[in-house]
Design an enzyme around this catalytic site. Structure first.
Site, PDB file in Angstrom:
ATOM      1  CG  HIS A   1       3.630   0.105   5.622  1.00  0.00           C
ATOM      2  ND1 HIS A   1       4.985   0.230   5.780  1.00  0.00           N
ATOM      3  CD2 HIS A   1       3.126  -0.221   6.842  1.00  0.00           C
ATOM      4  CE1 HIS A   1       5.310  -0.012   7.040  1.00  0.00           C
ATOM      5  NE2 HIS A   1       4.197  -0.300   7.712  1.00  0.00           N
TER       6      HIS A   1
ATOM      7  CG  ASP B   1       5.574   2.089   2.616  1.00  0.00           C
ATOM      8  OD1 ASP B   1       5.365   3.147   3.238  1.00  0.00           O
ATOM      9  OD2 ASP B   1       5.753   0.986   3.169  1.00  0.00           O
TER      10      ASP B   1
END
Length: 975
Positions: free
Chosen positions: A360, A363
């Site tokens: 993501h 992240d």
């Protein structure tokens, strides 16, 4: 031609003048003195030398004289007193090859006398020669075949020859750097003492060889192991069968070390087969193994999820947000820390051996204080991600945007009741589509997270669904606008975090896509843990999505059915894995999607190595499922059962018309009115369930029975090495090595390899000989032989916890430990501790029985001190140098298990036997005179031999008159 010396006049036994006797025996004593200088005879008691000298016949040869001829029957044994001789053997092609040069003190011809064999070689005088010759009858009468210990001299043995070396080639500084790195990184060579000092000498004699792709470099089991290799260019693959005992940790070749390692104790994960108990090795996953027409890596397409592995929040659960997984690289929330995590992640991916990763946006990059800062951070991080992808070849499986964690998305993003939240969601999505294109992502995933509602009382359901469809259409339009060719996929989830998710399960999502005309733009990314939260079987959504042609990718994980939340566990159920991979195989693969491990370590699993162990287990579980699924498809039993159950649809013409959509209710009713009552055929559910079990259970059994071949035990790339094991331990090749690309290898032959490793300074050799002096087993060796042995020893270092030898393995090496402590185990029980000290000059030895033959190790020897230093001798060197020890070891083998007699104890035992009152009495009348040994002022010493036993004795005769005259009675009686 040869001419015998005149026979010696033997000294008279009695009544001779001392001076006359000494003159008469001058030549005789010269022979005795010569024999004392010959190492072969130094092992004989000195009182036996006159006996041997009396049987020797002097022979002279002129230059080029033929002394013995290969193939002839031998009747004489020779010792060279003066001059040199050449030794030749005739090869099978008729060519004559010189194999040795003999000089004064050397001997030859004993083979034919010892074993009654034809002469093994031809010996020709190089110069004028003087020799001593003993005939076969005298040789055996004197018992020399028993008393003298003849080694298997390498120079004249008929054993294996070293392969010929090629001319070395010059090395550039870059070549030397690569060679040095390869040798220093080789675990098996790291035990060699002073290794770094020996690298220049090794490199100096190396040459290059060019190997075509597909060619075998070495073959497993080959006993002709003559070369050590370093990969200069290209790649080779190493294969081995795991059943042979000699495959152990030593076969592992460490990868080239990075400048900074975050996982320094973890080597690249390799395949070791189903019987391996190594948690850091694959048992089933062989990435390049072809199964049903595809490599395993292409069927599985494994990926690591960034959010569960490197986002800095690992080790939390719904009941605690305090991390238990404390990683040294998780310093803070700065951009620098996120950049460091990129290095950590790609080292992890590389050592684990996965081809893909997923993430993501939040992240991999800090969100900062604004959307602008967040996007700038994403640009910085994605630059580094792209560089690491190019460096390692690892690819992006899919990326996505996190539209559920930030408070702005508390009510969703695409279905948010506030437009600003919707807008922010669109902005994050646009940026991630650009990042996905930049990184060549193969799929882009949409997971709503909070696209749903907690209660319908405050929700416009249709409006939110329409907004979500509009959001997805805009994403499709932008993907086409920027030329991003990735697959789009939506990930269903039944509940959590909202009570009512719009993307409940696969069929709900697929229905939504069809309703809004998006079915050609999207597929589904199935997470089985989400499927079970929806109340379905583990593989239900995989099957439904695949059946409808909509399965695009998989987040392979598992959950606990008795818990109400998403636990994201690594897959470990082989049955579920088989059923899941069966769906993948039946649809022909999963590309451009893959199997992403949307899994996290349990909060209690805090060791860094647990990260590897968990992923290895998950990859093995799915690989095992793949093997069973492919076998199930190949044998076609499941498909046959299905075809049988549905056979009427393919045999009945009206049924075919129904499937084509051309039948009417009226004509079907007419058919039913005429047809008999439908048969209630068995569904065979239990049979099919047991059939699946059979394909789970037979994988391990069949694989073990075939001693499963390793397809990718290792792949050696530039800067790596192989082939040292067989040279170090004189064992057959433990693996096969084949070039998978055109390759260039640095090569060194066995002779140079061992010669360089054996090189030691004069000081070191003297140190080694000192250690040998303290080994009772070697007490029978002469000083010269111990020095020769010291030159053949390799110094090796072992460290705490290492097993130097392992019970049950076939050994070929003998160890003399001169520093450190080891424990000895037999059948897993500790039986003794051995300690050696350089300061106290104490040594220990073990493994000597392996020098005689391919014998299984009788015990395990494990290092318990910080380090252990050993001198190591291989069987080949032993047989060439120390044949005389063979009988000693064989005699000890029958009486010694773990206890050892010290040299002092053995000598005391022998002395005790000699002085025992029960010893056999010897009488003068049973002795026969042999010769004079020496004459003094008032005595002489003569050699006498027992006529029955052949034992010899020195008898001293004293002149009593002289003793009385000079009052030497007390002196004469001294012992």
């Amino acid at each position: 031609m040869a001419s015998a010396d005149q026979p010696l006049e033997q000294p008279s036994a009695h009544g001779k003048d001392s001076k006359k006797a000494e003159l008469a025996n001058k030549d005789y004593q010269e022979r005795i003195e010569f024999l004392l200088t010959v190492p072969l005879f130094q092992r004989l008691p000195q009182d036996e030398h006159p006996v041997v000298a009396s049987m020797c016949e002097g022979c002279k040869f002129k230059r080029s004289d033929l002394i013995i001829k290969q193939g002839a029957r031998g009747e004489e044994f020779y010792v060279i007193r003066k001059g040199q001789a050449e030794v030749f053997v005739k090869k099978t092609n008729g060519q004559k090859e010189k194999i040795a040069t003999l000089k004064a003190g050397d001997h030859f011809g004993e083979g034919a006398l010892l074993r009654d064999e034809p002469r093994a070689a031809t010996v020709v005088a190089m110069t004028d020669m003087h020799t001593l010759k003993i005939k076969r009858s005298d040789f055996q009468a004197l018992g020399l075949h028993q008393k003298l210990k003849f080694g298997r001299r390498a120079a004249v043995s008929s054993g294996k020859k070293y392969a010929k070396a090629k001319d070395p080639v010059p090395k550039t500084p870059e070549d030397m750097k690569l060679i040095t790195q390869a040798i220093m990184c080789n675990e098996n060579l790291s035990v060699i003492g002073n290794l770094e000092e020996k690298i220049p000498a090794l490199a100096a004699v190396m040459w290059k060889e060019f190997v075509k792709s597909g060619r075998n470099v070495i073959t497993e089991g080959d006993v002709q192991a003559d070369y050590f290799y370093i990969v200069h260019e290209g790649e080779v693959v190493i294969k081995a069968r795991l059943c042979p005992a000699f495959v152990d940790k030593r076969i592992r070749i460490p990868a080239k070390k990075a400048k900074t390692e975050f996982f320094p104790t973890i080597s690249k994960i390799r395949y070791e087969g189903p019987q391996s108990v190594n948690p850091l090795a694959f048992k089933y996953y062989q990435p390049d193994e072809v199964v049903l027409g595809k490599k395993m890596r292409d069927w599985c397409r494994f990926a690591v999820s960034w959010w569960h592995t490197f986002n800095g929040q690992m080790g939390t659960d719904p009941f605690s947000n305090v991390k238990t997984h404390l990683r040294p690289w998780d310093v803070d929330g700065s951009l620098e820390t996120f950049l460091t995590r990129v290095d950590v992640a790609f080292e992890f991916f590389t050592k684990l051996g996965v081809d893909y990763y997923c993430f993501h946006d939040v992240d991999v990059a800090p969100q900062g204080g604004s959307l602008q800062e967040f996007q700038k951070n994403l640009d910085t991080i994605s630059d580094k991600l792209l560089a690491k992808q190019k460096e390692t070849g690892i690819k992006l499986l899919w990326s996505t945007q996190n539209l559920f964690s930030h408070p702005r998305y508390k009510d969703g993003a695409a279905t948010a009741p506030t437009f600003d939240s919707f807008a922010y969601g669109c902005a994050q999505t646009r940026k991630m589509l650009e990042i996905g294109k930049k990184l060549s992502g193969e799929t882009h995933v949409f997971w709503g997270g909070r696209e749903g509602f907690a209660t319908a009382l405050n929700t416009k359901v249709k409006t939110e669904l329409d907004h979500m469809a509009t959001f997805l259409r805009m994403a499709v339009a932008y993907k086409k606008q920027i030329g991003f060719n990735a697959q789009f996929a939506i990930e269903p989830k039944a509940r959590e975090p909202t009570a009512h998710q719009y993307d409940y399960d696969a069929q709900t999502v697929i229905g939504f896509l069809y309703q809004h005309g998006l079915e050609k733009e999207f597929k589904v990314n199935i997470e089985p843990n989400h499927t079970t939260l929806a109340g379905h079987d583990y593989e239900h959504d995989l099957r439904m999505a695949s059946a409808l042609g909509m399965l695009g990718s998989i987040d392979c994980n598992a959950g606990q059915p008795y818990l109400g939340w998403d636990t994201d566990e690594f897959p470990s159920d082989p049955r579920k894995a088989l059923l899941s991979m069966l769906i993948v195989v039946q649809q022909g693969g999963i590309a451009p999607g893959g199997n992403n491990f949307d899994c996290k370590l349990r909060r209690e699993s805090t060791d860094i190595e647990d990260m590897f162990i968990a992923h290895i287990g998950g990859m093995d579980c799915l690989a095992r499922g793949l093997i069973g699924a492919c076998k199930l498809v190949e044998e076609n039993l499941l498909q046959k059962a299905l075809d049988t159950r549905y056979s009427s649809w393919s045999t009945n013409p009206l049924a075919k018309k129904v499937e084509e959509g051309k039948a009417t209710l009226e004509e079907i009713e007419a058919y039913a009115l005429k047809a008999p009552e439908p048969a209630t055929g068995s569904g065979k559910q239990e049979y099919l369930e047991q059939l699946i079990n059979r394909y789970i259970l037979t994988i391990r059994a069949s694989t073990a029975a075939q001693c499963c071949e390793i397809s990718a035990l290792n792949s050696a790339e530039p800067g790596q090495s192989f082939g040292e094991l067989a040279l170090l331990y004189c064992a057959p090749r433990a693996a096969s090595v084949r070039a998978v690309t055109n390759a260039v290898l640095w090569v060194i032959d066995r002779a140079h390899f061992k010669e360089v490793l054996l090189q030691a300074s004069a000081r070191k050799l003297e140190e080694y000989r000192g250690y040998l002096d303290a080994v009772p087993l070697l007490s029978a060796l002469l000083k010269e032989e111990r020095l020769e042995l010291a030159e053949a020893l390799v110094e090796m270092h072992f460290y705490e916890g290492e097993q130097i030898i392992t019970q049950g393995e076939t050994g070929a090496t003998f160890y003399i430990m001169f520093s450190g402590t080891v424990d000895v185990y037999k059948d897993d029980m500790k039986i003794t501790t051995l300690e050696a000290s350089m300061a106290r000059r104490t040594t220990q030895y073990f493994g000597e029985f392996a020098l005689l033959e391919d014998e299984k190790r009788a015990a395990t020897v494990k290092v318990t001190s910080a380090s252990v230093r050993c001198l190591v001798l291989d069987r080949e060197s032993f047989q060439a140098l120390l044949g005389p020890l063979k009988e000693i070891i064989e005699s000890q083998k029958s009486r010694r298990q773990t206890d050892r007699f010290s040299q002092h104890e053995e000598m005391q035992a022998q002395r005790g036997a000699a002085l025992s009152p029960d010893r056999v009495k010897v009488y003068k009348q049973d002795l026969a005179y042999v010769g004079l040994l020496g004459v003094g002022g008032f005595s002489k010493v003569e050699l006498w031999q027992h006529t029955e036993t052949g034992a010899t004795y020195a008898l001293k005769t004293i002149d009593k008159g002289v003793i009385l005259k000079y009052r030497m009675q007390e002196r004469a009686l001294e012992p």
